[in-house]
Design a protein around this motif. Sequence first.
Motif, PDB file in Angstrom:
ATOM      1  N   PRO A  13       0.831  -1.206   0.000  1.00 16.11           N
ATOM      2  CA  PRO A  13       0.000   0.000   0.000  1.00 16.11           C
ATOM      3  C   PRO A  13       0.869   1.261   0.000  1.00 16.11           C
ATOM      4  O   PRO A  13       1.857   1.352   0.738  1.00 16.11           O
ATOM      5  CB  PRO A  13      -0.789  -0.110   1.310  1.00 16.11           C
ATOM      6  CG  PRO A  13      -0.704  -1.539   1.717  1.00 16.11           C
ATOM      7  CD  PRO A  13       0.573  -2.066   1.158  1.00 16.11           C
ATOM      8  N   THR A  14       0.503   2.216  -0.823  1.00 14.82           N
ATOM      9  CA  THR A  14       1.310   3.421  -0.999  1.00 14.82           C
ATOM     10  C   THR A  14       1.566   4.154   0.317  1.00 14.82           C
ATOM     11  O   THR A  14       2.707   4.507   0.618  1.00 14.82           O
ATOM     12  CB  THR A  14       0.632   4.372  -2.001  1.00 14.82           C
ATOM     13  OG1 THR A  14       0.522   3.686  -3.256  1.00 14.82           O
ATOM     14  CG2 THR A  14       1.426   5.650  -2.184  1.00 14.82           C
ATOM     15  N   GLY A  15       0.520   4.383   1.081  1.00 18.65           N
ATOM     16  CA  GLY A  15       0.682   5.114   2.336  1.00 18.65           C
ATOM     17  C   GLY A  15       1.604   4.416   3.312  1.00 18.65           C
ATOM     18  O   GLY A  15       2.469   5.037   3.927  1.00 18.65           O
ATOM     19  N   THR A  16       1.437   3.111   3.442  1.00 20.27           N
ATOM     20  CA  THR A  16       2.285   2.332   4.349  1.00 20.27           C
ATOM     21  C   THR A  16       3.725   2.336   3.876  1.00 20.27           C
ATOM     22  O   THR A  16       4.654   2.571   4.655  1.00 20.27           O
ATOM     23  CB  THR A  16       1.769   0.888   4.468  1.00 20.27           C
ATOM     24  OG1 THR A  16       0.430   0.915   4.962  1.00 20.27           O
ATOM     25  CG2 THR A  16       2.641   0.059   5.395  1.00 20.27           C
ATOM     26  N   ALA A  17       3.920   2.075   2.580  1.00 15.45           N
ATOM     27  CA  ALA A  17       5.279   2.024   2.032  1.00 15.45           C
ATOM     28  C   ALA A  17       5.988   3.359   2.219  1.00 15.45           C
ATOM     29  O   ALA A  17       7.145   3.407   2.662  1.00 15.45           O
ATOM     30  CB  ALA A  17       5.244   1.639   0.556  1.00 15.45           C
ATOM     31  N   TYR A  18       5.300   4.449   1.919  1.00 18.98           N
ATOM     32  CA  TYR A  18       5.919   5.765   2.041  1.00 18.98           C
ATOM     33  C   TYR A  18       6.234   6.090   3.494  1.00 18.98           C
ATOM     34  O   TYR A  18       7.318   6.592   3.809  1.00 18.98           O
ATOM     35  CB  TYR A  18       5.023   6.839   1.428  1.00 18.98           C
ATOM     36  CG  TYR A  18       5.658   8.203   1.464  1.00 18.98           C
ATOM     37  CD1 TYR A  18       6.728   8.507   0.630  1.00 18.98           C
ATOM     38  CD2 TYR A  18       5.218   9.168   2.349  1.00 18.98           C
ATOM     39  CE1 TYR A  18       7.331   9.747   0.672  1.00 18.98           C
ATOM     40  CE2 TYR A  18       5.813  10.416   2.401  1.00 18.98           C
ATOM     41  CZ  TYR A  18       6.874  10.700   1.558  1.00 18.98           C
ATOM     42  OH  TYR A  18       7.476  11.932   1.612  1.00 18.98           O
ATOM     43  N   ILE A  61       7.086  -0.370  12.914  1.00 19.78           N
ATOM     44  CA  ILE A  61       6.845  -1.802  13.160  1.00 19.78           C
ATOM     45  C   ILE A  61       5.344  -2.082  13.189  1.00 19.78           C
ATOM     46  O   ILE A  61       4.875  -3.080  12.624  1.00 19.78           O
ATOM     47  CB  ILE A  61       7.540  -2.249  14.466  1.00 19.78           C
ATOM     48  CG1 ILE A  61       9.056  -2.186  14.278  1.00 19.78           C
ATOM     49  CG2 ILE A  61       7.101  -3.653  14.861  1.00 19.78           C
ATOM     50  CD1 ILE A  61       9.846  -2.317  15.566  1.00 19.78           C
ATOM     51  N   GLY A  62       4.586  -1.182  13.796  1.00 18.55           N
ATOM     52  CA  GLY A  62       3.136  -1.334  13.838  1.00 18.55           C
ATOM     53  C   GLY A  62       2.512  -1.309  12.450  1.00 18.55           C
ATOM     54  O   GLY A  62       1.616  -2.106  12.145  1.00 18.55           O
ATOM     55  N   LEU A  63       2.984  -0.423  11.583  1.00 20.16           N
ATOM     56  CA  LEU A  63       2.474  -0.382  10.216  1.00 20.16           C
ATOM     57  C   LEU A  63       2.768  -1.681   9.475  1.00 20.16           C
ATOM     58  O   LEU A  63       1.927  -2.174   8.720  1.00 20.16           O
ATOM     59  CB  LEU A  63       3.081   0.804   9.454  1.00 20.16           C
ATOM     60  CG  LEU A  63       2.509   2.171   9.786  1.00 20.16           C
ATOM     61  CD1 LEU A  63       3.333   3.265   9.125  1.00 20.16           C
ATOM     62  CD2 LEU A  63       1.062   2.259   9.326  1.00 20.16           C
ATOM     63  N   LYS A  64       3.951  -2.224   9.687  1.00 18.15           N
ATOM     64  CA  LYS A  64       4.290  -3.514   9.061  1.00 18.15           C
ATOM     65  C   LYS A  64       3.389  -4.604   9.607  1.00 18.15           C
ATOM     66  O   LYS A  64       2.882  -5.462   8.866  1.00 18.15           O
ATOM     67  CB  LYS A  64       5.754  -3.831   9.325  1.00 18.15           C
ATOM     68  CG  LYS A  64       6.201  -5.268   9.075  1.00 18.15           C
ATOM     69  CD  LYS A  64       6.246  -5.622   7.611  1.00 18.15           C
ATOM     70  CE  LYS A  64       6.928  -6.949   7.360  1.00 18.15           C
ATOM     71  NZ  LYS A  64       6.023  -8.045   7.149  1.00 18.15           N
ATOM     72  N   ALA A  65       3.136  -4.594  10.894  1.00 17.54           N
ATOM     73  CA  ALA A  65       2.351  -5.643  11.536  1.00 17.54           C
ATOM     74  C   ALA A  65       0.902  -5.665  11.064  1.00 17.54           C
ATOM     75  O   ALA A  65       0.300  -6.731  10.930  1.00 17.54           O
ATOM     76  CB  ALA A  65       2.397  -5.485  13.052  1.00 17.54           C
TER      77      ALA A  65
END
Length: 104
Positions: free
Chosen positions: A54-59, A98-102
Amino acid sequence: MAWFVLVVSGVLEAVWASALSASEGFRRRRPTVLFFVALALSMGGLAWAMTSLPTGTAYAVWVGIGATLTVVWGFATRQDRASTGKVLLLLLLVGSIIGLKAVS
């Protein structure tokens, strides 16, 4: 594989940010060359990772890694003073990455 490329791209973001500072307005050749190479690789890796993340997460992850490592590099080279507040905020930032990755 996309997450690995994204992390490497985030590290390269810290490299180009530090090289940009060291280039002294593009007046020093080696840091300037390092800046452009790291910038191209970092952006290319981010773009590739965004094809499957996802763009937002990746950025957010890319910026978070780059910002954290740039600040840590500033601490290590004594260009910036570490303080309890700064360290706690960096830990919060890393925890958020880490939370975004999780949750992705």
